[in-house]
Write an enzyme that holds these catalytic residues in place. Structure first.
Site, PDB file in Angstrom:
ATOM      1  N   LEU A   1      -1.668   7.649   5.927  1.00 18.54           N
ATOM      2  CA  LEU A   1      -2.412   6.783   6.836  1.00 18.54           C
ATOM      3  C   LEU A   1      -3.425   7.579   7.664  1.00 18.54           C
ATOM      4  O   LEU A   1      -3.929   7.098   8.674  1.00 18.54           O
ATOM      5  CB  LEU A   1      -1.458   6.023   7.760  1.00 18.54           C
ATOM      6  CG  LEU A   1      -0.447   5.117   7.065  1.00 18.54           C
ATOM      7  CD1 LEU A   1       0.438   4.408   8.088  1.00 18.54           C
ATOM      8  CD2 LEU A   1      -1.143   4.088   6.176  1.00 18.54           C
TER       9      LEU A   1
ATOM     10  N   ASP B   1     -11.714   9.213   4.940  1.00 21.02           N
ATOM     11  CA  ASP B   1     -10.791   9.093   6.061  1.00 21.02           C
ATOM     12  C   ASP B   1     -11.521   9.217   7.395  1.00 21.02           C
ATOM     13  O   ASP B   1     -11.364   8.382   8.294  1.00 21.02           O
ATOM     14  CB  ASP B   1      -9.693  10.146   5.968  1.00 21.02           C
ATOM     15  CG  ASP B   1      -8.792   9.951   4.766  1.00 21.02           C
ATOM     16  OD1 ASP B   1      -8.971   8.946   4.049  1.00 21.02           O
ATOM     17  OD2 ASP B   1      -7.922  10.801   4.538  1.00 21.02           O
TER      18      ASP B   1
END
Length: 388
Positions: free
Chosen positions: A128, A176
């Site tokens: 994540l 990201d």
């Protein structure tokens, strides 16, 4: 629950009251909804920033020290701005903000000493993007507190990617950092990894919820396998480029793959890349039409491709996705992140969330002897200054 009030209390406990004003920030984690292992192959990805993330509090000091403390992990680390800053393994998590500090100094930003406190609800090592959230948060905080009121977020993402590549030593793509910096509430980002052109796509789930399922299997193999997959894709691209004028693997066609790649492994790796890139475009079209069920089906197809052609799922991820797909209310599921552990995501009918979690927890435990964690996440804005 973490909010500004709890952050204020924790900061005073850590560093005491008084002195300069304290400023508070939030940096989201990210989930890639579809388009896995595409960012380094020049194609399109479809990530979103999450309401789960890392909070930061910062206050200027009167000396040249930057003190880094996390409520989630040790150790406390102090950086002297007048001394050489290097990566030091025992500093652990703090090497990420240290890399940001060094890069800001090297770029000519005159930093001042400060106390910084981090705390978050983003599970570490689960795919994540906790590392990107920490990097972007640190850079945004330091630039803001040192007088930069108009941070260019796309430039911020590139800056943080450079730190992760060069200081941390992880050869990651831009997705990201870009998502953490540029996220928009209730929208996913269609991002061209080759040009960084992007478009916000509304991500309205109607009667469904996005559930993040943590396998609690750390991604020990991900770094070595990640580098291996990058190498295989580079080999496949080199072969196809002998016959076709393409600049990245996502530009290849399935005909190119079947015609020019005789090695079965390279053929399967390239097939995943091309079909996954196509799924991203199809997913956007479906969401723009409000077809959530069609999007969910693409998620499941993506997992199958990652399992069979790209071989980056692993036993735990396959177990949790397979269990989810048979659980009440689930309309689609896939792994997310680098693979070999970490998290999967599922689209689940909101009215059946409790039944879904119970069924997946039971089935996953029976198959793996591991406990799964579940997070129902919203789609958030990118890194931001919070009202204090």
């Amino acid at each position: 629950m973490i909010n500004v009030d709890t952050l204020k209390t924790a900061f005073i406990q850590a560093y005491g009251a008084g002195g300069h004003p304290v400023q508070y920030f939030f940096s989201p984690g990210r989930v890639n909804l579809i388009g896995e292992h595409i960012d380094y192959n020049g194609g399109y990805v479809f990530p979103a920033a999450l309401t789960l993330g890392i909070y930061g509090a910062i206050r200027l000091r009167e000396d040249s020290l930057i003190v880094l403390k996390s409520l989630n992990t040790a150790p406390l680390v102090t950086v002297d701005l007048n001394k050489l800053i290097e990566q030091y393994s025992p500093d652990g998590w703090a090497n990420y903000p240290k890399g940001i500090i060094k890069q800001l100094l090297d770029s000519g930003l005159p930093l001042k000493g400060c106390d910084i406190l981090f705390c978050g609800n983003l599970p570490d090592g689960t795919g994540l993007s906790s590392s990107a959230a920490l990097l972007v948060l640190t850079a945004f905080m330091l630039r803001t507190v040192n007088g930069d009121d108009h941070v260019d977020r796309a430039e911020l993402a590139r800056f943080c990617q450079k730190v992760e590549n060069q200081f941390i030593g992880v050869n990651c793509g831009i997705m990201d950092q870009f998502t953490v910096a540029m996220g928009k509430e209730n929208c996913a980002i269609l991002l061209d990894c080759e040009t960084l052109r992007y478009k916000y796509i509304p991500f309205a789930l109607d009667d469904c919820s996005l559930v993040i399922m943590n396998t609690n299997k750390k991604r020990e193999l991900s770094d070595s396998k990640y580098n291996e997959r990058r190498s295989e894709c580079e080999q496949a691209l080199a072969v196809i480029q002998r016959h076709s004028r393409i600049t990245n693997l996502c530009q290849a066609t399935l005909a190119d793959i079947e015609t020019y790649l005789t090695d079965n492994v390279l053929r399967r790796r390239a097939r995943h890349v091309v079909t996954e890139n196509n799924r991203v475009h199809t997913a956007v079209n479906l969401l723009e039409k409000g077809d959530i069920a069609g999007f969910a089906e693409l998620m499941t197809q993506s997992h199958t491709s990652l399992k069979n052609d790209y071989e980056v799922t692993g036993y735990e991820l396959d177990a949790i996705v397979d269990t989810a797909l048979t659980a009440p209310g689930c309309i689609g599921a896939r792994m997310t992140g680098a693979g070999f552990g970490g998290c999967a995501i599922a689209l689940v009918k909101t009215a059946q969330l409790a039944e879904f979690k119970s069924a997946v927890a039971t089935g996953y435990r029976a198959g793996t002897r591991r406990e799964a964690d579940f997070y129902v996440a919203g789609i958030a804005n990118g890194v931001s200054l919070l009202e204090g």
